[in-house]
Design a protein around this motif. Sequence first.
Motif, PDB file in Angstrom:
ATOM      1  N   UNK A 198      48.246  21.149  71.039  1.00 25.58           N
ATOM      2  CA  UNK A 198      47.390  20.033  70.639  1.00 25.58           C
ATOM      3  C   UNK A 198      45.992  20.243  71.188  1.00 25.58           C
ATOM      4  N   UNK A 199      45.028  19.488  70.649  1.00 21.91           N
ATOM      5  CA  UNK A 199      43.660  19.568  71.158  1.00 21.91           C
ATOM      6  C   UNK A 199      43.602  19.164  72.627  1.00 21.91           C
ATOM      7  N   UNK A 200      44.416  18.180  73.005  1.00 29.65           N
ATOM      8  CA  UNK A 200      44.436  17.736  74.400  1.00 29.65           C
ATOM      9  C   UNK A 200      44.870  18.861  75.335  1.00 29.65           C
ATOM     10  N   UNK A 201      45.861  19.641  74.890  1.00 38.09           N
ATOM     11  CA  UNK A 201      46.332  20.753  75.713  1.00 38.09           C
ATOM     12  C   UNK A 201      45.262  21.833  75.840  1.00 38.09           C
ATOM     13  N   UNK A 214      36.664  30.202  80.563  1.00 34.07           N
ATOM     14  CA  UNK A 214      37.122  28.949  79.941  1.00 34.07           C
ATOM     15  C   UNK A 214      37.404  29.161  78.456  1.00 34.07           C
ATOM     16  N   UNK A 215      36.480  29.854  77.752  1.00 35.04           N
ATOM     17  CA  UNK A 215      36.661  30.105  76.317  1.00 35.04           C
ATOM     18  C   UNK A 215      37.904  30.945  76.049  1.00 35.04           C
ATOM     19  N   UNK A 216      38.151  31.941  76.874  1.00 33.81           N
ATOM     20  CA  UNK A 216      39.327  32.791  76.693  1.00 33.81           C
ATOM     21  C   UNK A 216      40.608  32.000  76.899  1.00 33.81           C
ATOM     22  N   UNK A 223      45.389  29.217  74.564  1.00 36.29           N
ATOM     23  CA  UNK A 223      46.200  28.018  74.408  1.00 36.29           C
ATOM     24  C   UNK A 223      46.265  27.582  72.946  1.00 36.29           C
ATOM     25  N   UNK A 224      45.134  27.659  72.256  1.00 37.18           N
ATOM     26  CA  UNK A 224      45.091  27.256  70.841  1.00 37.18           C
ATOM     27  C   UNK A 224      45.976  28.167  69.988  1.00 37.18           C
ATOM     28  N   UNK A 225      46.138  29.423  70.380  1.00 33.86           N
ATOM     29  CA  UNK A 225      46.942  30.370  69.607  1.00 33.86           C
ATOM     30  C   UNK A 225      48.433  30.096  69.711  1.00 33.86           C
ATOM     31  N   UNK A 226      48.823  29.278  70.683  1.00 32.76           N
ATOM     32  CA  UNK A 226      50.240  28.948  70.845  1.00 32.76           C
ATOM     33  C   UNK A 226      50.629  27.917  69.788  1.00 32.76           C
TER      34      UNK A 226
END
Length: 471
Positions: free
Chosen positions: A254-257, A240-242, A247-250
């Motif tokens: 957004x936080x929702x994504x 999950x963390x990976x 996703x955050x690196x894209x």
Amino acid sequence: MRCPWNGDIMRKTYLATLLAACFLSACGGGSSSTPETPPAVVQPTQPTEPAKPRFARQISFGDSLSDVGTYAVGTVKTLGGGKFTINGGATAEIWVEQLARQLSLAAPCAAQTGLGGDAQMGFSVPVTDHAGCFGYAQGGARVTNDVGPTHKSTGSPLGALTVPVAKQVSRHLERSGGKFQADDLLLVMAGGNDLLYELQLLRAEAEAAGAAAGQRAFDNSLARALATGAPDPDALVADILAAMASQRAIAGSSNEQVIGTGVGIAIFGTGNLDLLDIAVVASMVQQALAEGEGAGKAAVPVYIQGKVPTLVGAMVKAGTELAALVKNQMLANGAPYVLVNNLPDVAGTPSGRAMDAAVQPLVKAMAEAFNEQLRIDLASEPRVLLVDAYALTQEAAANPAAFGLTNVTETACDLSVEKNRLQSSLACNASNLKPGDVSRYAYADGEHPTPFFHNVLTNRVLEEMKKKGWQ
């Protein structure tokens, strides 16, 4: 007929008498009817006080605390500003101006004026050097570094020049044939912007460290909650963390994504369809946010504490550099009288009092380290007078009434953007003071003294000059 025997007797008696007289005369013996003249009494020489110096020029180097109008141009001038105090009227003098008046010297004027900021806002004004003006101090100036607070490279629209003290001194020497005159009085006060600049960097770094710690705590909390009931919770948490990190690196995520990505991995790994319920996930997110906020707040003081040696060391370096300028560029080039004010108690200013509890001890340590280095390096210089402005500001904070002050914790200027466009004493005047009598407040804005508090400093300087025999 001559009697030879009697003649011999008389001759021998005469010679003996003559020899005896000559012997007694040569040796100072015998007696005389005239008494000897006693030796003159030498009166002890009375010590004379050294002549007090007669100053012909006052030359000032430093930062905003000694700036007599570097930025009194363009929009700043239009706003009724120009000095870092309460501007306007005959009483709007800072300490270098007050001292010049007390010493019957010419009123100081800025050696250079101009701004390098936003032209559309009126903060781009050509830099102009002024012959015959020896007020080199500039708001934002550091000891040796070109970039001080509000310099254009910091993103500030003001675009302050912030020429460092090292270049201020060099500029004067270039203009005066490389030497100071025998009747020059040099004033030096700097170091505050080195401290404030380091604090600005620290604030940004500490906030980033807190945000990173908070993000990690949030992610871990949410991942653990989402992985509940999995056959191998630790492995699923790692997955999950990976996925969330990817996703955050894209760019543009957004936080929702990011959260949705974690939920998808969790459903696949646990088969828990309850995670499709938005309310269930929202509860997990709220718990994760609380943990993240707590971790972020806790990380900030830890980060700050770890930076203490570095920041104190930076101020020791700045103190060493300023002392070296005094010795190698001022005294070595003939400066006969150099008056140096050390760094005031920055932690005791309104801005300092508003700092986080973890930062205030650091600010004190930084100021004290700078001052101690100045003291050590300048202690043996007879042509230097070191005035303890730090002690003065502490005394005034502890007993304001003794100095005629009525407020040492608040600003006299209204610094709201509606009242003060620059939100600084640089644009403070009678039109944007706080209601009531603020004439005896210590501070105009968060760091800069009012003219009244400048006068307190001036009086202390004059007292120390008198003790030194300079007055």
